[in-house]
Design an enzyme around this catalytic site. Structure first.
Site: not given
Ligand code: NBG
Length: 929
Positions: A657, A663, A768, A772
């Site tokens: 990412k 994060k 998102t 996945k």
């Protein structure tokens, strides 16, 4: 412009028009246009009449001088009528009967017609030689055969929805991270196998052609990719919708790693042309920057006019967006900037070549490069121009289409709905307001009513550094009229607030669009909320934070305005294209039907069905093989691009990412340090029992984000040490995959056994990629943040590894740190810090200041507080992976319970709750055989 000209221009203009009212769609400007056209016609006619008159007079003189002018007038009337009737029929009218026969049927389905069509493009579109056909030309020509089909479907769709008078959604996003389009288009048209066969017969593997396509990487991360998934789902679900964005010449930079560090290189994605787009030269809009505002009097009323400044053109490139198993094909319209005049010939003639192309260059700059920032603002003039440029072009386009319907303004919102993907397209609000007020002379109240009913806003972040604010000074210079209108919107809004909350200055200053700093700042989110019908967050926790914290004052004012639509992703790209082995397996055991790709909930019944029919074991064997294929694909990729050997039997632990402090790649990095130090202390027996693991990182940092770049450097330094330590590398390796983008994500994600989504609770709006990863068979190791929480609800808490402080605890820790409490540093963490201080992995001096900060109250993202829990959950992961059968079973069950996270569900939510639009199914077009 000279002073005199300026004075002349700024003199009040006096125009007289009929009483305008809202229902009167033809306003003064339009009437002006019409009048001009009429005037031209009259002049033409007059000229003709003049000639005829002279002729007639001649005849008259020669033959019957005694005839009266009355006769001449009779003649003239006749001729007048004759000229009227003579208007030339259109191309369509002339060829109506023939057109359907002449336009070739464009849908090659069988092997030979596919081959013919591809080769015809090689010869006639590309002009390549058949004696030397390269994969790159095969890719282009293959794509062109499909684009032809899609283009005619796109036109049919537009005509059909216009004929039906349907309400349309206009999805505005400054980023669309489309990814490659060939495979996805073939899947939608259900032609993948036909093309595979046709090309195989020519000795070519279709997959090799997929690799020829350059990623149109016109976005940074989640926000742009979400927009692309929504485009796919809008078409699939038959919703009439358009995407609007910018056609950047350069998308996100190409990342290379040199000396452990990120280097940015330009990525010219258009190098080999783009087979999917078509420029629409019939559509051009003028966009103004700078200039000044003046009053003008219309019907005795004062109006404002924005004049002067620079003008450039916006021209659209359309990309057809097919849906899965439907004839509906929406358009993604991307704007490119052009100069109004190509270049200054006078200057060129005088020999000043470089100045002669100055205007051309400065117009081209506007859409040349994407700002490479994710979740942060880059307050540059050019960025503001990009935002206004695409907003103005889009609004002009929507208005042009609406005007064709000849309906009153008050019904605009019944036919149009505009969704703002974050605040970057905020200026569309003011642009619509400006056009309605200044060009169609609606009064503010009526104009704003239309605006408010038409717009909706999605917020994608709570991070303060990502909330857009623009200095009023820069606005005044570039968009003076928009600044006036923003002040007007704010004034009217605050007057209402004063009545609701008398004598409450605090409320006023919180709700105001203007932040009273020096210089004043315009808060784009406040403007969006005030001017929108609905505001939504992108996951439950995020929407609640918006309501309770970020926009609490607005929420209290109008609670019904706020809603949630949890994000989703398209299963076509993220299951089928990225993991074909899994997709084919699911189809095989779903009675050989791939309908689940268009309705993901169908998979929910699959586990039970397999158990009942005693096929579960057989299926799981095949599942294991499919997963191995995905892992081997990644292994080969890593060998090719990183030149490192990895063992596909290791557990693949993946975190990909954008690199960002919130994060917490750094937390993962610290764990790698901890793991390395632990292995170093182990006996051989202990080592033999270890769960072997490769930890993958991937992601770009914004070029100006020093800390994120340091984190990339740290990962690479640690990886280098560990991968070269023979005591450790039989059990543990670290790979940093460079240049993470959509096409690499498609290789990386399906290969994961475990994937990490470990943002500090309350910081990741949704995320998102977590979806996945689960859809392709890996388990999440994550925090209670963003979409992780709802994934846990869907698949069950036992099937996800959650850890770390919850959002309320984070708030409490932050408060304590703010009040001077020392940060909690465990012994394990101290050991890791010490290793870094002592440069055990190489020179890591660049991170020492950051470590100091973390220990001295600077742990805003709670890395230190979550570290011990993180170690524990990692140990649990290692332990549970030992039971591979159970692990695979959990992964499979999880895949089958991800229906909620299909972007098809999301667009349905938006359509029903926010946009109020209905699906319209386009019938099979006439020109398809
Ligand atoms: C990002 C969030 C992600 C979210 C995507 C899509 C921005 C401003 N926000 O958590 O960080 O998944 O938007 O909604 O890029």
């Amino acid at each position: 412009m000279s002073k005199e000209e300026l004075n002349k221009e700024s003199k009040e203009e006096n125009i007289n028009v009929n009483e305008n009212n809202e229902d009167n769609i033809l306003s003064k400007n339009e009437k002006d246009d019409e009048n001009n056209e009429e005037n031209d016609e009259i002049e033409d006619k007059e000229e003709k009449e003049e000639n005829i008159k002279t002729d007639l007079i001649k005849i008259d003189k020669e033959k019957q001088k005694e005839k009266k002018s009355k006769n001449i007038n009779n003649q003239l009337t006749k001729i007048k009528n004759h000229t009227k009737k003579e208007s030339k029929p259109s191309f369509y009218e002339i060829n109506k009967e023939k057109l359907n026969l002449l336009i070739p049927k464009l849908f090659p389905k069988d092997k030979t017609s596919i081959q013919k069509s591809i080769l015809s493009h090689i010869e006639h579109t590309l002009g390549s030689s058949k004696y030397d056909i390269k994969n790159s030309s095969l890719f282009f020509s293959t794509s062109s055969t499909i684009k032809n089909i899609l283009l005619s479907r796109m036109k049919t769709t537009e005509e059909f929805i216009t004929k039906k008078g349907a309400k349309k959604i206009h999805y505005m996003s400054i980023e669309f991270l489309l990814g490659r389009l060939l495979q996805n288009s073939l899947v939608c048209l259900e032609l993948e196998n036909n093309y595979k066969e046709a090309l195989f017969d020519l000795g070519v593997k279709l997959e090799e052609l997929y690799d020829e396509e350059k990623d149109p990487a016109l976005g940074n991360g989640g926000l742009g990719r979400l927009a692309a998934c929504y485009m796919d789902s809008l078409s699939t679900m038959n919703y009439p919708g358009y995407g609007y964005g910018i056609r950047y010449d350069y998308g996100i930079f190409r990342q290379v790693i040199q000396n452990f560090e990120q280097k940015e290189l330009p990525d010219y994605w258009l190098k080999n042309g783009n087979p999917w787009e078509s420029i629409n030269l019939d559509t051009k809009y003028t966009i103004r920057f700078y200039g000044y505002c003046r009053d003008s009097i219309v019907n005795g009323k004062k109006y404002r006019k924005w004049c002067g400044g620079d003008e450039i053109l916006a021209i659209p490139y359309d990309i057809p967006i097919p849906g899965f198993k439907t004839y509906n094909c929406n358009a993604l319209r991307l704007w490119k900037s052009f100069p109004i005049e190509e270049f200054n010939f006078d200057m060129f003639n005088k020999g000043d070549f470089s100045s002669s192309i100055n205007d051309k260059n400065s117009a081209n700059y506007i859409t040349s490069v994407l700002y490479p920032n994710d979740n942060s603002l880059n307050g540059r003039e050019l960025r503001l121009k990009q935002e206004y440029f695409f907003c103005s072009a889009t609004i002009q386009d929507i208005i042009k289409k609406y005007k064709k319907l000849k309906l009153p303004w008050k019904d605009f919102h019944k036919y149009n709905c505009i969704q703002l993907n974050d605040t970057h397209p905020t200026l569309a609000i003011i642009e619509l307001l400006r056009i309605l007020m200044d060009e169609y002379y609606l009064d503010y109240k009526d104009a704003f009513k239309i605006v408010k009913k038409s717009f909706n806003y999605t917020n994608h972040t709570v991070l303060p550094e990502a909330l857009e604010k623009w200095g009023a000074d820069i606005f005044k210079k570039i968009l003076p009229r928009h600044l006036e209108l923003i002040y007007l919107v704010n004034f009217v809004f605050l007057e209402e607030i004063k009545i609701k909350y008398p004598n409450n200055n605090e409320k006023l200053s919180k709700l105001s669009i203007i932040e009273e700093s020096n210089p004043k700042q315009i808060r784009m989110a406040n403007l969006c909320i005030i001017s929108s019908n609905k505001v939504n967050g992108v996951a439950k926790i995020h929407s609640n934070l918006i309501r309770k914290k970020l926009f609490n004052d607005f929420y209290e004012l109008s609670p019904k305005k706020f809603t949630n639509v949890t994000n989703g992703v398209t299963p076509r790209r993220w299951i089928h294209c990225s993991f074909p082995e899994l997709s084919n397996l699911l189809t095989e055991y779903n009675d050989n039907k791939n309908d689940w790709l268009g309705e993901l909930d169908i998979l929910m019944d699959l586990p039970d069905k397999l158990t009942k029919s005693s096929k579960k074991k057989e299926f799981m064997e095949k599942y294991k093989k499919a997963k191995l294929c995905a892992k081997l694909r990644l292994k080969n990729y890593v060998k090719k691009y990183c030149d490192i050997d990895i063992d596909e039997h290791f557990m693949f632990d993946i975190m990909v990412k954008r690199i960002h402090e919130y994060k917490r790649q750094f937390l993962n990095c610290l764990y790698c340090v901890y793991k390395y130090l632990s292995i170093k202390k182990m006996t051989m027996e202990e080592k033999m029992k270890l769960n072997k693991r490769v930890t993958f990182f991937g992601g770009k940092s914004a070029p100006g984000y020093i800390l994120a770049k340091n984190i990339i450097k740290l990962i690479n330094i640690i990886a280098n040490k560990i991968n070269n330590d023979e005591e450790v590398n039989p059990y543990f390796k670290i790979i940093f995959i460079p240049d993470y983008k959509v096409s690499t994500a498609e290789i990386i994600i399906p290969a994961a056994d475990i994937s990490q989504h470990i943002s500090t609770a309350g910081t990741e709006a949704s995320g998102t990629s977590c979806m996945k990863f689960v859809m392709t068979g890996s388990i999440i190791l994550g925090t209670s943040d963003g979409a992780n929480i709802e994934i846990a609800e869907e698949i069950g808490e036992n099937n996800i590894f959650l850890f770390g402080k919850k959002v309320d605890e984070v708030a409490q820790i932050r408060e304590e740190l703010k009040n001077g409490k020392r940060n909690y540093i465990s012994d394990n963490l101290k050991e890791c810090f010490d290793a870094l201080y002592l440069n055990k992995f190489g020179d890591t001096n660049f991170i020492h200041d950051y470590l100091n900060g973390l220990q001295n109250g600077g742990d805003y993202y709670c890395t230190c507080h979550d570290f011990e829990e993180y170690i524990k959950i990692q140990e649990k992961v290692d332990k549970e992976y030992q039971d591979k059968e159970k692990w695979d079973n959990i992964c499979f069950e999880n895949i089958c319970h991800m229906g909620f996270f299909s972007s098809d569900r999301c667009v349905q939510n938006y359509a029903n709750d926010i946009w109020k639009i209905k699906p319209i199914e386009v019938p099979k077009p006439d020109d398809e055989n």
